[in-house]
Structures are given as C-alpha cells and as structure tokens.
Design a protein around this motif. Structure first.
Motif, PDB file in Angstrom:
ATOM      1  N   ALA A 152       0.817  -1.218   0.000  1.00  0.00           N
ATOM      2  CA  ALA A 152       0.000   0.000   0.000  1.00  0.00           C
ATOM      3  C   ALA A 152       0.846   1.262   0.000  1.00  0.00           C
ATOM      4  O   ALA A 152       0.355   2.344  -0.359  1.00  0.00           O
ATOM      5  CB  ALA A 152      -0.923   0.002   1.213  1.00  0.00           C
ATOM      6  N   SER A 191     -10.647  -4.260   4.632  1.00  0.00           N
ATOM      7  CA  SER A 191      -9.696  -3.151   4.501  1.00  0.00           C
ATOM      8  C   SER A 191      -9.786  -2.197   5.680  1.00  0.00           C
ATOM      9  O   SER A 191     -10.826  -2.085   6.331  1.00  0.00           O
ATOM     10  CB  SER A 191      -9.957  -2.375   3.202  1.00  0.00           C
ATOM     11  N   VAL A 211      -5.501  -0.198   3.272  1.00  0.00           N
ATOM     12  CA  VAL A 211      -4.676  -1.406   3.362  1.00  0.00           C
ATOM     13  C   VAL A 211      -5.572  -2.625   3.554  1.00  0.00           C
ATOM     14  O   VAL A 211      -6.467  -2.615   4.410  1.00  0.00           O
ATOM     15  CB  VAL A 211      -3.669  -1.319   4.530  1.00  0.00           C
TER      16      VAL A 211
END
Length: 441
Positions: A152, A191, A211
C-alpha cells in the motif's frame, strides 16, 4: 427539582394524647428499630463483601446499579467493564503491563507462533505535533517485506493519526495504544484506512492509505548473500517468535553451504520477543554452560540461564536446544547491526555477541528494555482475554543492565535521514556498508 412523595403518617397514631403503656410500647419499637438499623449499617460497612467478591468488584457492581437505575441512556456494560479493566491495568504505570481482550489475546498468541491477521507493521506509541496540537500517535517502526502495508506504500517512520473502519474515523489520540492497534487488525480480506504524517522533503504531510488485511505468516529471519561482496552473508532477524530458532538455523546452513564464513546479523527494528526463542538462538553461538542471561524478581531472587540441552514440548518444541545445536555456528566472523528500535530480546542477543567478543556492534544506541514480561491467559479463572505483566528484570552475561539506557554500539554510524530501512538499497545503507567493511578487514 422534583421530590419523591413523602409517605403517609402511620395509621396507629390515633390522637395527640397517648397513654403511658402506648409510649412504652412505642419506645421499645423505636429502640429495636434503631438497633436493627445499627446492626444493618455495621453489616453493610464491615461485611458488605462476600467471600467471592473483592472491593473492586463491589464498586463496579454498585456503579452499574446506579447507572441501570438512574441513567437515561442504555449502555454496553460489557464494553464499559472491558475499558475499566484496561484502564485499571494501565494505571500501574508500567508500559509493558497490558490487558488484552479475547480477540487481542488470540492475535498475540498467533503472532508468537509466527502467524496472525493484520497489515504487516510493527508500531509503538508516541506523540507528535499536528496543526499546533500535541497528539498521541502510532509510530511505525518496521514494515515487513511483501506485506499489505508495504504494497500500500506505508513506510517506517510514518505516524498514524487516524484509523477508519466500518465504525468511522477514529483518532489514535482519543483511544488507547492497544485499542488503536486492535482497530488496525481485523478479519482477513477486509480493509482499513489509515491517515499518517510523513516527512517529505523536510515538510510533514498528511497522507491516506487503504490497506487490505491478510493472514500473515511471519518470516522472522531473512537471509541473502551480500550484493557488495559475495563472501559476506546477511541475516535479518525481525523478531523472536517460536519459529525463529529453526529459521536462523536454516539461514545459517544455507549461507554456509555457499562457502560463506563472514556474517552480518541485522537486529535493527527488532522489538524482541520470546525468552525461550532468544535462549535457543544464543545457544547456537555459545559453549556449553556459558551464561546467557540472569534475572531478578522484586524480592531479589536471581535465576541464571546457561547454555545446555533444553528439550521442550508442545508449542515450544521449536525452541528445543539439542547437544548438536550448542556452539554450532561459533568461530565465524560476525558484525551485529543495532539501532534505536532494537529492543529487549534483540538487545540481549547483541549483548551476548559483545560480552563474549564474538562480533562487533555497529549502528546506533539500542532502545533499552531489560525487563521480562509473563503472558497469562485469564480463561482459567473464568475471564476472557489475558494479561501481560512485568515479572522480572534481566541482565546480559556481563551483568550490567541496560534498562532505560540501551546498548552503545562499538562503532557508531548514523542511518541516512532521507532513507527508509524497508526500501533502502545495500549501497545506500551506511550502517550495513560499515559492517561489511569491518568484516573484510
């Protein structure tokens, strides 16, 4: 203010004039009532706790009764009790004594076995100044290679300001360190959004990252041949979980198989880990009966841990030390890298190399954590979660403690301020290059 209605006058009072025997009867009743009240008050003050209920539990029960009877809103009493317990433990003043709820405790145990659900970062609590305010943050101390966090774009040194989940955006400053860490974890496949502060060209900017959480298998030891010199092997140890001793043996054997006899052991950003793990790792480099560490409890009782065969069972079986393991990798050339995030068990291994003159310490002064924590499940007493509590202080072979002091390197070398350990090239890594040069002399 509304007042509760007063009770009606007792019906037995028939007139203002009472006969003598009525007054006597009345006095007896009053005396008995007063005596009963005194005895009841004494019972409340002296015997208000049952044998199975502590004063703390009594306080919580009374507070809950007040809330249930008087409060306008309905509350989640389980959540309130959990936060109360967490605050109670935190008030000990020891940053390493922590209460974990059931989910957090399970994740902690998984991580010690080498796997957990998360994003692949190590972080510590800290403070920062943002828009004129001093705020608590989570400072990322390490980003694991190949992890969701690295994919990320998160970097070591990023300061996490907020965590956004399905429940909305939550500032780290408004919750505890443990709660913020818990929010980052979650179910695999979901996430989490993080906003961080990062230094970019001498300017601090706020960035946002989404992320994906994954089931992670932690690789606590990574090894490779140096790009600079093919006669040097590099082993990076990110932590000491139950998989580390076998992983270290695997790495050393692989590099020795390539004819390598000079090694850099990189302990930078290693926050420590399990005591049995670091004892097993230390035994690979020491002789039988060599002292690894000594501990001391609050009553002054000392315990020494020396190199010997250790046949362990269950989940600790990977930390077994067999006769053929002792001193298996002794006699080669070593350079040990440390920095300000090298802590606890990692500092101990660095001190073992230093105290037995087996290697040169290079880098920056270490963190300075010389205490031992015990991890205890509370399920045995019918409670959820677990407790981590400091039980002892420990000392390296030389006997000189480094708690709150750290270990000074033999050769002090700063890391480039504009670089990040997770992404820096070998040639840009000033500390690693110094270690390789030291080994080649």
């Amino acid at each position: 203010m509304l007042e509760e209605p007063k009770s009606e006058q007792s019906s037995w009072i028939k007139s203002e004039k009472l006969s003598l025997h009525i007054w006597v009867r009345f006095a007896i009743v009053v005396i008995l009532a007063v005596l009963a009240a005194v005895l009841a008050t004494h019972a409340v003050l002296v015997g208000r706790f049952s044998a199975k209920e502590s004063e703390e539990a009594y306080r919580f029960r009374v507070l809950q009764q007040y809330m249930e009877k008087l409060a306008y809103y309905d509350y989640d009493y389980d959540a309130m009790l959990e936060e109360a317990v967490r605050a109670y433990v935190a008030a000990s003043g020891d940053d390493y004594t922590i209460y974990y709820n059931a989910e957090e405790f399970e994740q902690l145990e998984k991580a010690n076995r080498g796997n957990y659900v998360g994003i692949g970062v190590s972080a510590e609590g800290g403070v920062t100044v943002y828009e004129g305010e001093t705020l608590e943050v989570l400072r990322i101390t390490a980003v694991r290679k190949g992890s969701p966090a690295q994919k990320a774009g998160l970097l070591k040194g990023d300061e996490i300001l907020t965590v956004t989940t399905e429940a909305g955006e939550i500032w780290v400053n408004n919750v505890s360190y443990t709660n913020a860490s818990s929010l980052i974890r979650g179910e695999a496949g979901t996430s989490v959004e993080l906003s961080v502060l990062r230094e970019v060209s001498d300017e601090r900017v706020r960035l946002t990252f989404s992320v994906l959480r994954e089931e992670l298998v932690l690789e606590s030891v990574e090894y490779r041949v140096s790009e600079t010199d093919a006669t040097v092997g590099i082993l990076s140890i990110s932590g000491f979980d139950l998989t580390t001793p076998n992983a270290l043996r695997k790495g050393m054997d692989a590099l020795l198989g390539k004819g390598i006899r000079r090694f850099v052991i990189d302990l930078r950003d290693n926050g420590g880990g399990d005591l049995s793990s670091v004892i097993a790792c230390s035994s690979l480099f020491l002789k039988k009966n060599d002292l690894i560490l000594s501990t001391q409890d609050k009553n002054g009782r000392e315990t020494e841990y020396t190199v010997k065969e250790r046949l362990l069972k269950g989940q600790y079986e990977p930390c077994t030390v067999r006769a053929e393991d002792i001193g298996k990798y002794r006699g080669y050339s070593y350079a040990i890298l440390i920095n300000g995030n090298t802590a606890s068990a990692a500092e101990l291994l660095a001190a073992v190399f230093r105290d037995y003159s087996m290697g040169t310490l290079i880098g920056e002064r270490s963190f300075g954590k010389g205490s031992v924590q015990g991890l205890y499940s509370l399920s045995d007493i019918g409670l959820e979660g677990g407790l981590r509590v400091t039980t002892k202080m420990y000392f390296p072979p030389c006997g000189e403690g480094y708690h709150n002091i750290g270990i000074a390197p033999d050769v002090e070398v700063a890391f480039p301020k504009d670089k990040h350990l997770a992404t820096v090239s070998e040639q840009e890594d000033t500390q690693l290059m110094c270690a390789i040069e030291k080994l080649l002399k």
